[in-house]
Write a protein that holds these residues in place. Sequence first.
Motif, PDB file in Angstrom:
ATOM      1  N   VAL A 133       0.857  -1.181   0.000  1.00  0.00           N
ATOM      2  CA  VAL A 133       0.000   0.000   0.000  1.00  0.00           C
ATOM      3  C   VAL A 133       0.899   1.238   0.000  1.00  0.00           C
ATOM      4  O   VAL A 133       1.739   1.402   0.877  1.00  0.00           O
ATOM      5  CB  VAL A 133      -0.923   0.021   1.245  1.00  0.00           C
ATOM      6  N   ILE A 134       0.726   2.081  -0.994  1.00  0.00           N
ATOM      7  CA  ILE A 134       1.497   3.327  -1.060  1.00  0.00           C
ATOM      8  C   ILE A 134       0.589   4.505  -0.753  1.00  0.00           C
ATOM      9  O   ILE A 134       0.896   5.332   0.081  1.00  0.00           O
ATOM     10  CB  ILE A 134       2.150   3.498  -2.445  1.00  0.00           C
ATOM     11  N   GLY A 135      -0.528   4.591  -1.458  1.00  0.00           N
ATOM     12  CA  GLY A 135      -1.420   5.733  -1.296  1.00  0.00           C
ATOM     13  C   GLY A 135      -2.666   5.380  -0.528  1.00  0.00           C
ATOM     14  O   GLY A 135      -3.185   4.271  -0.623  1.00  0.00           O
ATOM     15  N   LEU A 136      -3.126   6.337   0.237  1.00  0.00           N
ATOM     16  CA  LEU A 136      -4.389   6.230   0.970  1.00  0.00           C
ATOM     17  C   LEU A 136      -5.360   7.240   0.378  1.00  0.00           C
ATOM     18  O   LEU A 136      -4.941   8.164  -0.342  1.00  0.00           O
ATOM     19  CB  LEU A 136      -4.143   6.488   2.457  1.00  0.00           C
ATOM     20  N   PRO A 137      -6.644   7.120   0.642  1.00  0.00           N
ATOM     21  CA  PRO A 137      -7.607   8.062   0.055  1.00  0.00           C
ATOM     22  C   PRO A 137      -7.194   9.511   0.300  1.00  0.00           C
ATOM     23  O   PRO A 137      -6.828   9.890   1.411  1.00  0.00           O
ATOM     24  CB  PRO A 137      -8.913   7.723   0.791  1.00  0.00           C
ATOM     25  N   GLY A 138      -7.203  10.296  -0.779  1.00  0.00           N
ATOM     26  CA  GLY A 138      -6.865  11.714  -0.697  1.00  0.00           C
ATOM     27  C   GLY A 138      -5.390  12.026  -0.900  1.00  0.00           C
ATOM     28  O   GLY A 138      -5.011  13.187  -1.021  1.00  0.00           O
ATOM     29  N   ASP A 139      -4.528  11.014  -0.950  1.00  0.00           N
ATOM     30  CA  ASP A 139      -3.093  11.234  -1.146  1.00  0.00           C
ATOM     31  C   ASP A 139      -2.778  11.590  -2.590  1.00  0.00           C
ATOM     32  O   ASP A 139      -3.464  11.166  -3.516  1.00  0.00           O
ATOM     33  CB  ASP A 139      -2.291   9.973  -0.798  1.00  0.00           C
ATOM     34  N   HIS A 140      -1.704  12.357  -2.753  1.00  0.00           N
ATOM     35  CA  HIS A 140      -1.143  12.634  -4.081  1.00  0.00           C
ATOM     36  C   HIS A 140       0.137  11.824  -4.186  1.00  0.00           C
ATOM     37  O   HIS A 140       1.063  12.018  -3.399  1.00  0.00           O
ATOM     38  CB  HIS A 140      -0.844  14.135  -4.234  1.00  0.00           C
ATOM     39  N   ILE A 141       0.197  10.891  -5.147  1.00  0.00           N
ATOM     40  CA  ILE A 141       1.335   9.989  -5.313  1.00  0.00           C
ATOM     41  C   ILE A 141       2.081  10.381  -6.575  1.00  0.00           C
ATOM     42  O   ILE A 141       1.474  10.585  -7.631  1.00  0.00           O
ATOM     43  CB  ILE A 141       0.863   8.518  -5.439  1.00  0.00           C
ATOM     44  N   GLU A 142       3.397  10.453  -6.459  1.00  0.00           N
ATOM     45  CA  GLU A 142       4.229  10.765  -7.621  1.00  0.00           C
ATOM     46  C   GLU A 142       5.512   9.949  -7.542  1.00  0.00           C
ATOM     47  O   GLU A 142       6.052   9.745  -6.460  1.00  0.00           O
ATOM     48  CB  GLU A 142       4.567  12.255  -7.626  1.00  0.00           C
ATOM     49  N   TYR A 143       5.968   9.469  -8.687  1.00  0.00           N
ATOM     50  CA  TYR A 143       7.261   8.796  -8.783  1.00  0.00           C
ATOM     51  C   TYR A 143       8.064   9.600  -9.781  1.00  0.00           C
ATOM     52  O   TYR A 143       7.660   9.764 -10.936  1.00  0.00           O
ATOM     53  CB  TYR A 143       7.088   7.356  -9.282  1.00  0.00           C
ATOM     54  N   ARG A 144       9.186  10.157  -9.323  1.00  0.00           N
ATOM     55  CA  ARG A 144      10.004  11.011 -10.185  1.00  0.00           C
ATOM     56  C   ARG A 144      11.470  10.694  -9.939  1.00  0.00           C
ATOM     57  O   ARG A 144      11.912  10.660  -8.788  1.00  0.00           O
ATOM     58  CB  ARG A 144       9.695  12.480  -9.866  1.00  0.00           C
ATOM     59  N   ASN A 145      12.213  10.445 -11.006  1.00  0.00           N
ATOM     60  CA  ASN A 145      13.641  10.119 -10.918  1.00  0.00           C
ATOM     61  C   ASN A 145      13.895   8.962  -9.952  1.00  0.00           C
ATOM     62  O   ASN A 145      14.801   9.024  -9.128  1.00  0.00           O
ATOM     63  CB  ASN A 145      14.453  11.351 -10.511  1.00  0.00           C
ATOM     64  N   ASP A 146      13.057   7.937 -10.045  1.00  0.00           N
ATOM     65  CA  ASP A 146      13.167   6.736  -9.204  1.00  0.00           C
ATOM     66  C   ASP A 146      13.004   7.033  -7.711  1.00  0.00           C
ATOM     67  O   ASP A 146      13.529   6.316  -6.865  1.00  0.00           O
ATOM     68  CB  ASP A 146      14.486   5.995  -9.450  1.00  0.00           C
TER      69      ASP A 146
END
Length: 80
Positions: free
Chosen positions: A36-49
Motif C-alpha cells: 500500500v502506497i497511497g491512501l484516500p486523498g493522497d497525491h502519489i508521484e514517482y520522479r527520478n526513481d
Amino acid sequence: QDRMIVNKLSYNIGEPKRFDIIVFHAPEHKDYIKRVIGLPGDHIEYRNDTLYVNGKAYKEPYLNKYKEEVEDGPLTDDFT
C-alpha cells in the motif's frame, strides 16, 4: 517454493496503513501481493526513481539492489 503466512483477520478490525503488504484475489483466480502506497486523498508521484507521497520523498532501500540491475533508464517510470 517460497511460502507466505497471511493474516486474514486484521482488516476486519482496522484499515490498511501506508506501506502495509496486502494480499487480494484477482479476477484471474490468482493472488496478488502488493504494498500500500497511497491512501484516500493522497497525491502519489514517482520522479527520478523516487517515491513522493503528498510532496514528501520516501526512501526505499529495499529497491537499491534492483535499481543497480537496470542498465538503461529507471527502475520505475515517472508518474503522477
